[in-house]
Design an enzyme around this catalytic site. Sequence first.
Site: not given
Length: 394
Positions: A139, A141, A377
Amino acid sequence: MYYACTITTNPPRHMNFKLSEEHIMIRDAARNFAQTELLPGVIERDNKQEFPHEQIKKLGDLGFLGMMTSPEYGGGGMDTVSYVIAMEELSKIDASTSVVVSVNNSLVCWGLDTFGSPHQKEKYLTKIATGKSIGAFCLSEPEAGSDATSQKTTAIEKEDHYVINGTKNWITNGGTADYYLVIAQTHPEKKHKGINAFIIEKGWEGFEIGPKEDKLGIRGSDTHSLIFNDVKVPKENRIGEDGFGFKFAMKTLAGGRIGIAAQALGIAAGAYELALKYAKVRKSFGTEICNHQAIAFKLADIHTEIEAARMLVMKAAVDKDNGDDYDLSGAMAKLYASKVAMEVTVEAVQIHGGNGFVKEYHVERLMRDAKITQIYEGTSEIQKIVISRNILRD
């Protein structure tokens, strides 16, 4: 005494602070594995940034890599409480290994088991849940870390496939994984509603793995950037309907936070156990240092904070198992447990004095490992956003 939460099937729902026989078996199995398989060589793996290949294979054989996955697809069909119990025990010794367990269970297996097609489950999930293959969740970037809506990686739709271009970074299992769940933007004009999720296999043309990151903590876990140059992905590898990618990522991360909260709890508990043991044998001024109030009060505070963190972690796990909304409880568990992990490990080093500053006593490594639990997370700041939105919604 060890406390945890079990689920009662009879209303009203409540928290039962006693482990079931199954939970005790899982706890003991994870604890024994951590002591016999993870502890030997953990310092060397940290020094060399060495991925625990052998240990992960054994964890897969024991069923720890697909604990919550449906037995139909090779998983253990266990509850979330079982999973967090195992995560705590493994994390007491080696967070580099436990994060592999967390990503494989919470992000990859759960996401595929819950939202994948029958074909995707049969082709990929059966291998990942049994540990024959490892998964990664992609996910983050360079310009889309906490702001997951700003995906720059693109997935352009063609007749029978998508063409993916872009870069992902900070990917756990980045170099070791066989299969990657990749989030990419297909319809920029729709913003987050135009994002999709895809399954990409290692070795596909145009898919490159960047250099391994040299990290402060969890150094045995391999973290890489991933580069996608015109990677062709069959349409059958898109997860869910068109535009489901962002929702997929958020729902998956909500459960992933519980796993990282359990990891943080384990790191704190491991540091506490080492500090307590050390304080009972180390002497100064003619007596063991645990007899000095300055140290005794530190231990009292640490023990209390860990128990409070454990209650939050187990509450989130019970909410998930009961089918209740766990966005709020999961965010609170991760926010608090990661804070406790950082504070407890610092105090554990302090209790060890000069010995705490050297590698052979383990607590300095736990302190370094603790920091990441406040970042991945979803950072602590993101958890506060989730919490505040939930409590202000009513």
